[in-house]
Design a protein around this motif. Structure first.
Motif, PDB file in Angstrom:
ATOM      1  N   ILE A 152       0.854  -1.176   0.000  1.00  0.00           N
ATOM      2  CA  ILE A 152       0.000   0.000   0.000  1.00  0.00           C
ATOM      3  C   ILE A 152       0.898   1.238   0.000  1.00  0.00           C
ATOM      4  O   ILE A 152       2.107   1.135   0.206  1.00  0.00           O
ATOM      5  CB  ILE A 152      -0.966   0.009   1.211  1.00  0.00           C
ATOM      6  CG1 ILE A 152      -0.180   0.104   2.529  1.00  0.00           C
ATOM      7  CG2 ILE A 152      -1.861  -1.223   1.193  1.00  0.00           C
ATOM      8  CD1 ILE A 152      -1.062   0.328   3.754  1.00  0.00           C
ATOM      9  N   TYR A 153       0.296   2.415  -0.231  1.00  0.00           N
ATOM     10  CA  TYR A 153       1.073   3.651  -0.262  1.00  0.00           C
ATOM     11  C   TYR A 153       1.086   4.269   1.137  1.00  0.00           C
ATOM     12  O   TYR A 153       0.040   4.617   1.676  1.00  0.00           O
ATOM     13  CB  TYR A 153       0.476   4.634  -1.267  1.00  0.00           C
ATOM     14  CG  TYR A 153       1.370   5.821  -1.565  1.00  0.00           C
ATOM     15  CD1 TYR A 153       2.171   5.846  -2.698  1.00  0.00           C
ATOM     16  CD2 TYR A 153       1.414   6.923  -0.714  1.00  0.00           C
ATOM     17  CE1 TYR A 153       2.997   6.921  -2.978  1.00  0.00           C
ATOM     18  CE2 TYR A 153       2.232   8.007  -0.978  1.00  0.00           C
ATOM     19  CZ  TYR A 153       3.022   7.992  -2.113  1.00  0.00           C
ATOM     20  OH  TYR A 153       3.843   9.066  -2.390  1.00  0.00           O
ATOM     21  N   ARG A 154       2.269   4.390   1.725  1.00  0.00           N
ATOM     22  CA  ARG A 154       2.405   4.987   3.058  1.00  0.00           C
ATOM     23  C   ARG A 154       2.920   6.410   2.904  1.00  0.00           C
ATOM     24  O   ARG A 154       4.098   6.626   2.621  1.00  0.00           O
ATOM     25  CB  ARG A 154       3.354   4.157   3.922  1.00  0.00           C
ATOM     26  CG  ARG A 154       2.878   2.725   4.142  1.00  0.00           C
ATOM     27  CD  ARG A 154       3.788   1.987   5.109  1.00  0.00           C
ATOM     28  NE  ARG A 154       3.407   0.589   5.233  1.00  0.00           N
ATOM     29  CZ  ARG A 154       2.445   0.148   6.033  1.00  0.00           C
ATOM     30  NH1 ARG A 154       1.763   0.993   6.774  1.00  0.00           N
ATOM     31  NH2 ARG A 154       2.158  -1.141   6.097  1.00  0.00           N
ATOM     32  N   GLU A 155       2.029   7.359   3.074  1.00  0.00           N
ATOM     33  CA  GLU A 155       2.350   8.767   2.833  1.00  0.00           C
ATOM     34  C   GLU A 155       3.373   9.285   3.838  1.00  0.00           C
ATOM     35  O   GLU A 155       3.188   9.170   5.048  1.00  0.00           O
ATOM     36  CB  GLU A 155       1.070   9.596   2.903  1.00  0.00           C
ATOM     37  CG  GLU A 155       1.236  11.022   2.425  1.00  0.00           C
ATOM     38  CD  GLU A 155      -0.081  11.774   2.404  1.00  0.00           C
ATOM     39  OE1 GLU A 155      -0.066  12.958   2.034  1.00  0.00           O
ATOM     40  OE2 GLU A 155      -1.121  11.177   2.771  1.00  0.00           O
ATOM     41  N   GLY A 156       4.476   9.847   3.324  1.00  0.00           N
ATOM     42  CA  GLY A 156       5.485  10.470   4.168  1.00  0.00           C
ATOM     43  C   GLY A 156       6.362   9.504   4.936  1.00  0.00           C
ATOM     44  O   GLY A 156       7.176   9.920   5.752  1.00  0.00           O
ATOM     45  N   GLU A 157       6.221   8.204   4.677  1.00  0.00           N
ATOM     46  CA  GLU A 157       7.018   7.205   5.400  1.00  0.00           C
ATOM     47  C   GLU A 157       8.041   6.551   4.463  1.00  0.00           C
ATOM     48  O   GLU A 157       7.801   6.407   3.284  1.00  0.00           O
ATOM     49  CB  GLU A 157       6.112   6.090   5.956  1.00  0.00           C
ATOM     50  CG  GLU A 157       5.224   6.503   7.098  1.00  0.00           C
ATOM     51  CD  GLU A 157       4.415   5.333   7.625  1.00  0.00           C
ATOM     52  OE1 GLU A 157       4.978   4.217   7.721  1.00  0.00           O
ATOM     53  OE2 GLU A 157       3.226   5.522   7.924  1.00  0.00           O
ATOM     54  N   ARG A 158       9.160   6.147   5.045  1.00  0.00           N
ATOM     55  CA  ARG A 158      10.130   5.322   4.315  1.00  0.00           C
ATOM     56  C   ARG A 158       9.991   3.903   4.856  1.00  0.00           C
ATOM     57  O   ARG A 158      10.149   3.679   6.052  1.00  0.00           O
ATOM     58  CB  ARG A 158      11.553   5.839   4.519  1.00  0.00           C
ATOM     59  CG  ARG A 158      11.801   7.194   3.862  1.00  0.00           C
ATOM     60  CD  ARG A 158      13.240   7.633   4.060  1.00  0.00           C
ATOM     61  NE  ARG A 158      13.476   8.943   3.508  1.00  0.00           N
ATOM     62  CZ  ARG A 158      13.821   9.187   2.252  1.00  0.00           C
ATOM     63  NH1 ARG A 158      13.975   8.178   1.411  1.00  0.00           N
ATOM     64  NH2 ARG A 158      14.041  10.414   1.837  1.00  0.00           N
ATOM     65  N   THR A 159       9.680   2.953   3.986  1.00  0.00           N
ATOM     66  CA  THR A 159       9.470   1.576   4.433  1.00  0.00           C
ATOM     67  C   THR A 159      10.374   0.630   3.647  1.00  0.00           C
ATOM     68  O   THR A 159      10.930   0.999   2.605  1.00  0.00           O
ATOM     69  CB  THR A 159       8.000   1.141   4.213  1.00  0.00           C
ATOM     70  OG1 THR A 159       7.788   0.886   2.812  1.00  0.00           O
ATOM     71  CG2 THR A 159       7.036   2.211   4.673  1.00  0.00           C
TER      72      THR A 159
END
Length: 208
Positions: free
Chosen positions: A134-141
């Protein structure tokens, strides 16, 4: 959004004026959406260089392209919880007919094979993405990884060579690395310097 177009950086900075050819092209795209992508300057071999983008001021500095790779919102619907593969399918279905706005293709390959191919072509690296992420806004995963192909090492400049008959300020730098207090010779570096950089380096070396 209803004809209002904004080109915004990851740090929420407007690039409407800085990258005006892309902004003008986006105005032609009849879509109500939030897309994610990367603005690049390509060289004659079709390879992007980050330095070229940083130094871009106008079309005389190269042609800008906008590679889109994700679709976050569409017609008021939040798509960020959908898997990456589905978001990209929807993005591809809604692409404009444009040379500047391009779809960033994906390649089904092992990371090692793809990284080796990118390095051979002189590219800076690859992006590895989990297909169902999924798209995690503002996060680095760890579901989206940037893998660089060029290794770096800090070296000490110990001198330079000047080939006979060469018009260059210097032909190559002689560099080394410290092993404790001892400076060990590591080799020559003769590529990657433009005329301006060569003159700046030579000015500093002459004082020493």
């Amino acid at each position: 959004n209803k004809g209002r177009i904004n080109l915004i950086s990851r740090n929420n900075k407007s690039f409407n004026e800085k990258f005006y050819p892309v902004h003008l092209e986006l105005k032609k795209w009849k879509i109500n959406a939030v897309v994610d992508g990367e603005v690049v300057v390509l060289n004659k071999k079709g390879v992007a260089r980050f330095g070229s983008l940083q130094n871009w001021r106008s079309e005389s500095d190269g042609e800008l392209f906008y590679y889109v790779f994700d679709l976050l919102w569409l017609n008021g619907y939040n798509l960020m919880e959908l898997p990456l593969t589905r978001r990209r399918e929807l993005l591809k279905e809604n692409l404009p007919d444009s040379d500047i706005i391009r779809f960033s293709e994906n390649f089904e390959s092992s990371a090692m094979e793809f990284l080796a191919a990118a390095a051979k072509m002189g590219m800076e690296g690859i992006m590895a993405k989990k297909a169902d992420s999924i798209y995690r806004e503002g996060e680095r995963t760890r579901e989206w990884l940037k893998i660089k192909s060029n290794k770096r090492h800090e070296v000490v400049i110990g001198g330079f060579t000047q080939n006979e008959g060469s018009s260059k300020t210097f032909s190559s730098l002689l560099v080394g690395v410290y092993d404790g207090d001892r400076l060990d010779y590591a080799g020559k570096i003769g590529t990657g310097f433009n005329e301006k950089t060569q003159k700046e380096i030579m000015t500093k070396m002459k004082k020493l």
